[in-house]
Write a protein that holds these residues in place. Structure first.
Motif, PDB file in Angstrom:
ATOM      1  N   VAL A   6      10.097  13.088  -5.430  1.00 36.30           N
ATOM      2  CA  VAL A   6      10.162  13.139  -6.897  1.00 36.30           C
ATOM      3  C   VAL A   6      11.569  12.817  -7.405  1.00 36.30           C
ATOM      4  O   VAL A   6      11.732  12.311  -8.502  1.00 36.30           O
ATOM      5  N   GLU A   7      12.591  13.085  -6.588  1.00 31.64           N
ATOM      6  CA  GLU A   7      13.961  12.828  -7.050  1.00 31.64           C
ATOM      7  C   GLU A   7      14.257  11.339  -7.146  1.00 31.64           C
ATOM      8  O   GLU A   7      14.793  10.864  -8.130  1.00 31.64           O
ATOM      9  N   SER A   8      13.897  10.610  -6.095  1.00 28.28           N
ATOM     10  CA  SER A   8      14.196   9.168  -6.101  1.00 28.28           C
ATOM     11  C   SER A   8      12.983   8.333  -6.499  1.00 28.28           C
ATOM     12  O   SER A   8      13.084   7.145  -6.742  1.00 28.28           O
ATOM     13  N   PHE A   9      11.826   8.982  -6.586  1.00 25.16           N
ATOM     14  CA  PHE A   9      10.550   8.321  -6.879  1.00 25.16           C
ATOM     15  C   PHE A   9      10.281   7.173  -5.902  1.00 25.16           C
ATOM     16  O   PHE A   9       9.937   6.059  -6.288  1.00 25.16           O
ATOM     17  N   THR A  10      10.444   7.494  -4.629  1.00 26.33           N
ATOM     18  CA  THR A  10      10.130   6.525  -3.573  1.00 26.33           C
ATOM     19  C   THR A  10       9.114   7.149  -2.638  1.00 26.33           C
ATOM     20  O   THR A  10       9.002   8.375  -2.549  1.00 26.33           O
ATOM     21  N   LEU A  11       8.372   6.283  -1.936  1.00 24.15           N
ATOM     22  CA  LEU A  11       7.338   6.757  -1.007  1.00 24.15           C
ATOM     23  C   LEU A  11       7.948   7.136   0.335  1.00 24.15           C
ATOM     24  O   LEU A  11       8.840   6.451   0.834  1.00 24.15           O
ATOM     25  N   SER A  12       7.417   8.196   0.895  1.00 21.86           N
ATOM     26  CA  SER A  12       7.784   8.559   2.267  1.00 21.86           C
ATOM     27  C   SER A  12       6.938   7.712   3.219  1.00 21.86           C
ATOM     28  O   SER A  12       5.851   7.239   2.852  1.00 21.86           O
ATOM     29  N   GLY A  13       7.437   7.566   4.444  1.00 21.10           N
ATOM     30  CA  GLY A  13       6.646   6.839   5.439  1.00 21.10           C
ATOM     31  C   GLY A  13       5.501   7.675   5.994  1.00 21.10           C
ATOM     32  O   GLY A  13       4.612   7.168   6.682  1.00 21.10           O
ATOM     33  N   TYR A  14       5.478   8.986   5.663  1.00 20.98           N
ATOM     34  CA  TYR A  14       4.430   9.895   6.154  1.00 20.98           C
ATOM     35  C   TYR A  14       3.155   9.646   5.345  1.00 20.98           C
ATOM     36  O   TYR A  14       3.157   9.768   4.114  1.00 20.98           O
ATOM     37  N   VAL A  15       2.078   9.296   6.016  1.00 22.88           N
ATOM     38  CA  VAL A  15       0.789   9.063   5.342  1.00 22.88           C
ATOM     39  C   VAL A  15      -0.293   9.818   6.102  1.00 22.88           C
ATOM     40  O   VAL A  15      -0.299   9.836   7.332  1.00 22.88           O
ATOM     41  N   ILE A  16      -1.194  10.464   5.359  1.00 23.08           N
ATOM     42  CA  ILE A  16      -2.369  11.080   6.006  1.00 23.08           C
ATOM     43  C   ILE A  16      -3.535  10.128   5.769  1.00 23.08           C
ATOM     44  O   ILE A  16      -3.980   9.952   4.635  1.00 23.08           O
ATOM     45  N   MET A  17      -3.991   9.486   6.843  1.00 21.92           N
ATOM     46  CA  MET A  17      -5.081   8.516   6.716  1.00 21.92           C
ATOM     47  C   MET A  17      -6.424   9.238   6.781  1.00 21.92           C
ATOM     48  O   MET A  17      -6.589  10.191   7.560  1.00 21.92           O
ATOM     49  N   TRP A  18      -7.371   8.761   5.995  1.00 20.68           N
ATOM     50  CA  TRP A  18      -8.675   9.441   5.916  1.00 20.68           C
ATOM     51  C   TRP A  18      -9.375   9.492   7.276  1.00 20.68           C
ATOM     52  O   TRP A  18     -10.015  10.493   7.618  1.00 20.68           O
TER      53      TRP A  18
END
Length: 1152
Positions: free
Chosen positions: A172-184
């Protein structure tokens, strides 16, 4: 030639070519008519246009959020608007540029920030630490649709669920995506053959931040371990899930389903739910499953220290409850309360004492966002009463049909209205204070009071205190109370004039000084009200019926029933509660059985109890004529000093003495002209005599009267007929011809008239008319309601004043100025009896003066200036209580009911000369009186037309303010009509704006921006500068409550993960970078403004430093990405070169 002021000439040159043409016109005047120089103080720099505040209920709401520490409520709408509410009087409106619907809102609790998720798959971070919130960052998802967001308390990592079933994590601070993804496909069981559907819920376990609960639409719920990146438990149920909620201890959660059931699960028992509840299902015998119900759209599970938990849900009613209103169900222990709502539920939130999800929640209220209302329920009181809503959200209680705005009112008005309105308040509200009480009020307070009056479709009128950019309802008046409500089948045709809402308000005429109020309604009715602080019982409601028609009665009727072609002005001393004498009638239906002499509404015959406030003085109704319903009223004016009310429509004009309850004037529009009618009106063939277009019309007698030999008008004291006997016979003959030739056109015209009544009036009641439905070309002037065009010259403006009625007048006298839709201004002289007793005994004599002025386009507004250029207000009486004992009243009457006079300041110099300011749909003119020379003229618009024009005061001076259909707001100096402001503001997109736009004094204006909201704006530069001070603060520094004491054993065995773990998990060092094609970061415009608006001192410095770091980080990451791209390109090039070398290594040169 008139003297020129060099500064004005320079001003005129800078104002553009329109001003140049105006100065040419000024030079055209003959040398003899020299206008005295008036020093004008208003300049262009006094004007600036900006929106100030928006009041009312957010139109088409779609999302809701609450900050439990700051105590601020946020509402998002389907049009991308954002409304923030703090304590009463602290409100804020923001708009997403894209206009996409807001699907979810999440506060960064106690941080002064808010995340909005939109239907166009963008996330926005709003900075609320400034008075006008702005977007700091945006993130646009390119490949996936956003369906659900969750931001844990005191975390900077936002979980974003998508339609594909994946979960992404945003810093939320930099409004960038993390590389961590939970795939369905990792979350669900490998054996599952189908996609689990979109993510409908995400939340972390209140006791263990490392465990994330994910709800998929199909009915699968997964508890995901963030550290080990695998699912701990999977819970499956064969009904779709709508929402999920945790018990604060983190051992149980509850799901709501599409078949109206709730399932409660133990975290460690995924096989089946511990409990299944169908709150509204009929329990069948033999242990069978209850019948399915409607979906439970949302459930909340809130615990209390001292008692049973609350389960609160929306929806879930059984299918057989047809016609039942939407409900909120509160289950507490064994009791279940079903709370019915007036509108469908959009969302609800439970307000709790703590922001910590792992503590006892202690709920104290539920805020319910409905389609058209906001309701707050007190959970702590028996019976769950609602809180009294302090916000002005009831503007649309019944659709608004017209609006008037008054700034700089008498100071005693608001207290007077408040005191009578306070008695109207409902009982049975919660005793507690309104709990949404964040923010602080603005500092700047205006010194003047403002009142907004709204007229509604159900016949009600609301008075609002609008001082200092707030809004509060003062008093509500129900005008329909004077009419019989019960409508039998045989009575129903009476209201044919409108299909529904027969009491709807069309025009409001109000005199703030005398407090006289007059309204015109859609059923061609006018009601006059007096203000009183005493309650009275009116035995018989005074009423008059007026037969206002264009067509003269049929020639075949007996002499007794035939109206004279030019009825003499009637001065009647006797009250006439029957149809007036000028048009006597012997029956209520004419010879061929058509409805005749019947009003559209029936006035109550029983005594009427009138509470303190506005009380009915007189009801006037237009009646049916020969099977034709009366035409709707197009203009209205009341004057308390003269005791007169006047109104007009497309048939003619009627004037009523409301003190004597008598009709004074009842004329067709054509009859007003007498022998001075400049138009050739030959009804033999309506098509043949089409009027020339506007330009041709305005050339007739430019700004002056028709030549004297044509003016055979009576003197103001006379009431003799206008014409000689020969002329009378000739007129009778012409009338016979007219009537015959109109037989055909009347049939066609009646159809078109019925249709046009729904379109042409500025008070059209359809809330949202598209511009295509009634394209605003000026061919649909409100006068053109039939093929028989000239018979439809409507009265469009009325103004009582004390001025010069004729060129030859040496002193001003009371008169009425009448403007029509064909651009004509006619003057009617008023001869008033002396005050006191005589005023009630002697008749008022009314007679056309013969003065005719011409403008291009329908007349909208008229006003008068004295010789110094100051506004001459219409004469008025000061308000006094009229429901007082007789003796006292008599003494007062002689003292106060003096002969008519204008304000003392202007009465001394009044005999010098005056200026009439007339504004039409196309142009404005300033006419010198009594000479009637056009002193100044300004063509306001060639291609469009003016919707609203008002003569208003600003900075101790006055100007003309206009709003055009092409969206331009313009102001002109007075009397010289120099252009001072011309700003493109908004195009006319629907009738609502045209119907409700109004300007008032001190640079204020407003219009209805949606069916539920009022938008206020200012055109004053001073107000724009002071606006920042006047606006309230949303964010106030508040300490976050202490975290709950976990206890030794809980800490030992149930220790939750800390946010530091999240940093390790989601940061770049461990999870890498997200794919750049997944989402695009867009820096917001609010970055620098946000810092400016942030608190000063250390906080401001920190914010600036953080912003600088953000920007530096942004640049570094861009550089890093470019370097990485270059490295990978070099790498691929070397690989390619190596492959080539291997391929050709053993080949001889001739083998190539």
């Amino acid at each position: 030639m008139r003297k020129f002021n060099i500064r004005k000439v320079l001003d005129g040159l800078t104002a553009g070519s329109s001003s140049a043409s105006q100065q040419q016109q000024q030079q055209q005047h003959p040398p003899g008519n020299r206008e005295p120089e008036i020093q004008e103080t208003l300049q262009s720099e006094h004007f600036q246009l900006c929106k100030t505040v928006r009041h009312g209920f957010p139109y088409q709401p779609s999302a809701l959020a609450f900050d439990p520490v700051q105590k601020i409520l946020a509402v998002g709408t389907q049009t991308g608007a954002l409304r923030l509410f703090g304590r009463p009087g602290v409100e804020c409106y923001c708009q997403h540029d894209s206009g996409a619907a807001v699907i979810q809102l999440q506060f960064l609790i106690n941080e002064g920030a808010l995340v909005s998720a939109l239907a166009d798959d963008t996330l926005h971070l709003w900075n609320l630490r400034q008075k006008r919130p702005a977007i700091l960052h945006s993130l646009k998802f390119c490949r996936e649709r956003v369906t659900f967001c969750h931001l844990p308390f005191q975390s900077k990592w936002l979980y974003v669920g998508t339609e594909r079933g994946n979960i992404h994590i945003v810093n939320v601070e930099s409004f960038t995506l993390s590389g961590y993804v939970i795939m369905w496909n990792k979350a669900i069981e490998l054996s599952s053959k189908s996609h689990p559907g979109p993510v409908v819920h995400i939340s972390d376990n209140p006791m263990d931040e490392g465990k994330l609960l994910i709800g998929f639409e199909s009915g699968t719920v997964v508890l995901w371990d963030l550290k080990s990146k695998k699912a701990d438990y999977r819970y499956t149920y064969d009904e779709a899930i709508h929402s999920v909620a945790w018990h604060h201890e983190g051992k149980q959660f509850i799901c709501s389903h599409s078949d109206g059931t709730l399932t409660i699960w133990n975290v460690r028992s995924p096989a089946k739910p511990v409990q299944t509840i169908t709150p509204h299902g009929k329990q069948l015998k033999d242990g069978k499953k209850p019948e399915p119900c409607k979906p439970i759209l949302k459930v909340e599970f809130k615990t209390t220290r001292s008692g049973e938990p609350f389960i609160i849900l929306s929806g879930g009613l059984s299918y057989d409850t047809v016609g039942r209103r939407p409900c909120l169900t509160v289950m507490h222990g064994k009791s279940t309360a079903v709370l019915e709502m007036d509108y469908s539920i959009v969302d609800f939130l439970t307000l709790c004492e703590t922001p910590y999800p792992n503590d006892f929640q202690e709920p104290y209220a539920v805020v319910v966002l409905l389609e058209k209302d906001l309701v707050l329920i007190d959970l702590a009181q028996n019976g769950y009463p609602i809180f009294e809503n302090p916000y002005p959200l009831s503007i649309h209680e019944s659709p608004v049909t017209c609006c008037e705005y008054f700034a700089d009112c008498p100071v005693d008005l608001i207290p007077a209205l408040y005191s009578v309105g306070a008695r109207q308040k409902r009982q049975g509200y919660s005793k507690k204070e309104w709990p949404i009480n964040g923010g602080n009020w603005g500092l700047g307070a205006q010194s003047y009071s403002e009142i907004i009056i709204t007229g509604h479709a159900d016949g009600s009128i609301k008075f609002w205190d609008a001082s200092a950019i707030t809004l509060q309802v003062l008093y509500k008046l129900k005008t329909s109370k004077v009419f019989e409500k019960s409508r039998n089948k045989d009575e129903k045709p009476n209201t044919d004039i409108v299909d529904e809402d027969p009491y709807a308000i069309q025009i409001i005429s109000w005199c703030p000084e005398s407090r006289m109020l007059c309204i015109a309604g859609v059923s061609a009715h006018v009601i006059i009200y007096r203000f009183s602080k005493q309650e009275v019982i009116t035995e018989v409601i005074p009423m008059l019926e007026v037969r206002l028609l264009y067509e003269i009665s049929d020639v075949e009727t007996p002499e007794g029933e035939q109206a004279p072609p030019l009825p003499t002005p009637v001065g009647s001393a006797n009250p006439q509660p029957i149809p007036p004498q000028s048009h006597p009638s012997t029956s209520s239906s004419s010879s061929d059985g058509l409805r005749d002499n019947v009003p559209c509404l029936k006035v109550k015959s029983s005594p009427l109890k009138q509470s303190p406030g506005y009380q009915t003085e007189l009801v006037i109704q237009l009646v049916w004529v020969g099977g034709e319903p009366p035409q709707q009223i197009t203009s209205l004016a009341v004057n308390s000093s003269y005791g007169l009310v006047v109104f007009g429509n497309c048939n003619g004009i009627a004037m009523v003495d409301y003190l004597q309850k008598a009709v004074l004037l009842n004329l067709g529009t054509i009859e007003l002209y007498g022998s001075n009618d400049p138009y050739r009106r030959e009804p033999r063939s309506p098509r043949k005599s089409r009027q020339p277009s506007g330009a041709g019309l305005c050339d007739i007698s430019e700004g002056a009267v028709v030549p004297e030999d044509r003016c055979k008008s009576p003197t103001s004291g006379s009431s003799s007929p206008h014409n000689s006997d020969d002329e009378q016979k000739m007129n009778n003959f012409i009338e016979k011809v007219k009537i015959k030739s109109r037989k055909f056109s009347k049939m066609v015209a009646s159809d078109i008239a019925k249709m046009s009544r729904k379109l042409s009036l500025p008070t059209d009641l359809k809330p949202d008319l598209d511009i295509k439905d009634n394209s605003f070309s000026r061919s649909r002037s409100s006068s053109v309601t039939s093929i028989d065009k000239e018979s439809r010259e409507a009265i469009s403006a009325l103004h009582f004043c004390e001025t010069f009625t004729r060129k030859t007048d040496s002193a001003p006298s009371p008169c009425l100025w009448v403007g029509t839709t064909l651009g004509t201004v006619l003057v009617i002289a008023l001869n008033l009896p002396p005050g006191g007793e005589q005023r009630l005994l002697q008749p008022v004599i009314v007679s056309p003066s013969g003065t005719i002025l011409r403008l291009k386009g329908a007349i909208l507004r008229m006003a008068f200036l004295d010789s110094t250029g100051c506004l001459v207000p219409p004469a008025h009486e000061p308000w006094k209580e009229h429901n007082v004992p007789e003796e006292k009243d008599e003494k007062e009457k002689v003292k106060k009911r003096r002969p008519v006079s204008v304000s003392p300041s202007s009465s001394q110099e009044i005999s010098e000369n005056q200026y009439a300011v007339i504004c039409s749909e196309k142009q404005a003119k300033v006419i010198s009186l009594p000479t009637q020379n056009c002193a100044y003229k300004q063509n306001i618009t060639e291609t469009s037309f003016v919707l609203r024009g008002d003569i208003v005061s600003l900075s101790n001076s006055i100007c003309l303010a206009c709003f055009c259909a092409n969206g331009h707001i313009m102001t002109f100096s007075l009397p010289s009509l120099r252009p001072l402001l011309d700003v493109y503001y908004l195009p006319l997109t629907n009738m609502r704006i045209a119907r409700t736009f109004c300007f008032t004094n001190n640079g204020q204006a407003l219009y209805l921006v949606s069916p539920t909201e009022i938008q206020r704006l200012t055109y004053s530069q001073e107000t724009c500068e002071n606006l920042q001070e006047m606006l309230g603060e949303l964010f106030t520094p508040v300490e976050t409550p202490e975290a709950p004491n976990r206890g030794f054993f809980k800490g030992l065995f149930g220790g939750g993960a800390q946010s530091l773990d999240r940093e390790e998990l989601f940061g770049e060092s461990s999870s890498g970078k997200a794919s750049r094609s997944l989402a695009q970061h867009i820096p917001g415009p609010g970055g620098i403004e946000g810092v400016k608006g942030a608190a000063s001192g250390v906080v401001g410095e920190l914010a600036r430093a953080r912003l600088a770091l953000d920007e530096r980080g942004q640049k570094l990451s861009d550089l890093e990405e470019r370097t990485a791209a270059m490295l990978s390109s070099a790498d691929s090039f070397s690989k390619h070169a190596h492959e080539m070398m291997l391929k050709y290594k053993d080949k001889k040169w001739y083998q190539f």
